[in-house]
Design an enzyme around this catalytic site. Structure first.
Site, short mmCIF file in Angstrom:
data_model
loop_
_atom_site.label_atom_id
_atom_site.label_comp_id
_atom_site.label_asym_id
_atom_site.label_seq_id
_atom_site.Cartn_x
_atom_site.Cartn_y
_atom_site.Cartn_z
N ARG A 27 21.00 43.87 8.15
CA ARG A 27 21.24 42.13 7.79
C ARG A 27 22.12 41.99 6.59
NH1 ARG A 27 16.72 38.10 9.78
NH2 ARG A 27 16.57 38.58 11.88
N LYS A 199 7.14 35.71 18.94
CA LYS A 199 7.41 34.42 19.10
C LYS A 199 7.38 33.79 20.74
CE LYS A 199 10.31 34.62 15.00
NZ LYS A 199 11.35 35.47 14.81
N GLY A 335 14.94 40.75 14.42
CA GLY A 335 14.48 41.40 13.14
C GLY A 335 13.93 42.53 13.23
N GLY A 360 15.89 35.13 18.65
CA GLY A 360 15.93 34.16 19.56
C GLY A 360 17.48 33.40 19.78
P1 ADP Z 1 11.94 39.90 16.64
O1 ADP Z 1 11.80 39.94 15.10
O2 ADP Z 1 12.61 41.23 17.18
O3 ADP Z 1 12.63 38.91 17.17
P2 ADP Z 1 9.48 38.95 17.02
O4 ADP Z 1 9.34 38.43 15.56
O5 ADP Z 1 9.13 38.23 18.23
O6 ADP Z 1 10.33 39.97 17.20
O7 ADP Z 1 7.94 39.58 16.85
C1 ADP Z 1 7.82 40.93 16.19
C2 ADP Z 1 6.13 41.03 15.81
O8 ADP Z 1 5.50 41.07 17.06
C3 ADP Z 1 6.10 42.26 15.10
O9 ADP Z 1 5.53 41.96 13.76
C4 ADP Z 1 4.91 42.86 15.88
O10 ADP Z 1 3.93 43.31 14.94
C5 ADP Z 1 4.34 41.82 16.68
N1 ADP Z 1 3.78 42.24 17.88
C6 ADP Z 1 4.12 42.63 18.92
N2 ADP Z 1 3.21 43.08 19.64
C7 ADP Z 1 1.96 42.94 19.58
C8 ADP Z 1 0.66 42.93 19.75
N3 ADP Z 1 0.21 43.51 20.80
N4 ADP Z 1 -0.32 42.56 18.80
C9 ADP Z 1 0.22 42.04 17.75
N5 ADP Z 1 1.25 42.12 17.44
C10 ADP Z 1 2.11 42.30 18.00
MG MG Z 2 10.56 38.80 13.89
#
Ligand code: ADP
Ligand code: MG
Length: 378
Positions: A27, A199, A335, A360
């Site tokens: 990033r 999220k 992220g 998002g």
């Molecule tokens: P991104 O950053 O790629 O957009 P998110 O922020 O939505 O993704 O989600 C990322 C987080 O989701 C990570 O910190 C991960 O630990 C958590 N996560 C995914 N699956 C699980 C699960 N089964 N239990 C707990 N945490 C989870």
């Molecule tokens: Mg995230």
């Protein structure tokens, strides 16, 4: 120039303890071209960003509880080493004394770079506050948005600021839009959308949008493969016991509605610990890989498991491998999602994966929603 330096400490350092030139977060690297472009053309650059969700202590004006995790100070040092020049860090007190900052910028030489402290330390940012935006705008003569990943948020430094300055898209923003729009104009058949992560409400909203988009026309979306907190929320909506697993209770009614669509695919097994579902199981990984094999276009946001613990990265690793093996073109964003796939150290061929800096924002854009930050630039 608005950027997205919303990177947590662990990600910032990568697997190493120290910041080195080899483990600079993507990033940060992603916004360098625009900064260099501006410097080369004789401007001074004032960089704006938020980081995390700082909680301010009401009693004392500028005290922040989780200061260390949310300060942008370390980014000044990193930027300075990458740009090979001094980066003036403007802390919050100085920001409150906006006039003094203005003078400092005015008195600096051409090509100077300033980095302001986390904008969320002040209440105006999140509220898209006009007064705050006007203050920020008074520091500059024009505005550049190079933060695609926050362009779905109505924040002062993304939306309101454009009311006060001539406003432009940065090179990273331009690249994101070019790539994402090209893919969506002509997605190859069999569009597979992979959704995991935390999220959940964002993602459920996006599924709705995607389904709406394709209503009436010939459905472009083949299926949604779910994992992480998204899958857990669907399990809860089915009345299955999810124990202490990560899920969003408030989203259960919406999830129940969506389950009527046969396009939503849920895991068939799971990796558990302490009454928590922490990753998709091997059967699910195999099933999803088979579907990915046949896909034409793939969109992925949100890891399949609790990736902060290496024991629960297998699901996400299997998905990454399947994508790399497939002939599909994949757009991967978010992220945590992009940082975990780069941690696997597969030789990622740029040919079949576009890594988006948006999570998002990327999903909303692809679902056909209008992003306030982009609308503001028009
Ligand atoms: P991104 O950053 O790629 O957009 P998110 O922020 O939505 O993704 O989600 C990322 C987080 O989701 C990570 O910190 C991960 O630990 C958590 N996560 C995914 N699956 C699980 C699960 N089964 N239990 C707990 N945490 C989870
Ligand atoms: Mg995230």
């Amino acid at each position: 120039m608005r950027v997205d330096f919303n990177i947590n400490d662990a990600d910032l350092r990568g697997s190493k303890r120290e910041f080195t030139r080899n483990n600079i977060h993507p990033r940060i690297l992603a916004v360098l071209p625009t900064i260099k472009f501006l410097i080369k053309r004789g401007t001074k650059v004032v960089i704006l960003s938020h980081r995390g969700r700082p909680t301010t202590i009401k009693s004392s004006k500028f005290k922040v509880k989780n200061y260390k995790q949310s300060s942008l100070k370390p980014f000044g040092k990193i930027l300075s080493s990458l740009l090979k020049k001094r980066v003036n860090f403007v802390n919050l007190d100085a920001l409150s004394l906006i006039n003094r900052t203005k003078e400092k910028i005015r008195g600096s030489i051409t090509g100077s770079v300033f980095l302001l402290e986390n904008l969320r330390f002040l209440p105006g940012e999140d509220k898209n506050d006009k007064k705050f935006a006007k203050q920020l705008a008074s520091l500059a003569t024009f505005y550049v948005n190079d933060a695609f990943s926050v362009s779905h948020r109505k924040n002062a430094s993304v939306v309101a600021i454009t009311k006060f300055l001539p406003s432009y898209a940065g090179l990273l923003l331009e690249k994101e839009i070019k790539n994402l729009s090209r893919i969506m104009k002509n997605p190859k058949k069999l569009l597979v959308i992979i959704l995991g992560g935390a999220k959940v409400s964002d993602k459920i909203g996006v599924i709705k949008n995607f389904l709406k988009e394709v209503k009436g026309q010939k459905s472009k979306i083949n299926c949604f493969l779910t994992g992480g907190g998204v899958a857990n929320t669907f399990f809860a909506a089915q009345g299955l016991p999810v124990g202490k697993s990560l899920y969003e209770k408030e989203m259960i009614p919406a999830a129940r509605q969506l389950l009527k669509s046969r396009k939503i695919i849920l895991p068939v097994d799971a990796v558990r610990k302490d009454k928590k579902i922490l990753d998709i199981g091997p059967k699910t990984a195999e099933k999803y890989s088979q579907i990915i094999k046949k896909a034409g276009t793939i969109i992925w946001n949100g890891p399949m498991g609790y990736i902060e613990d290496p024991k629960f990265t297998k699901g996400s690793k299997a998905i990454t491998e399947a994508i790399l093996k497939s002939r599909a073109f994949a757009i991967v964003g978010g992220g945590e999602t992009t940082s975990i796939i780069s941690n696997f150290q597969f030789p990622i061929s740029k040919k079949n994966i576009f890594i988006s800096t948006g999570g998002g924002a990327m999903l909303e854009y692809l679902a056909g929603k209008k992003l306030p930050g982009l609308e503001a630039l028009k």
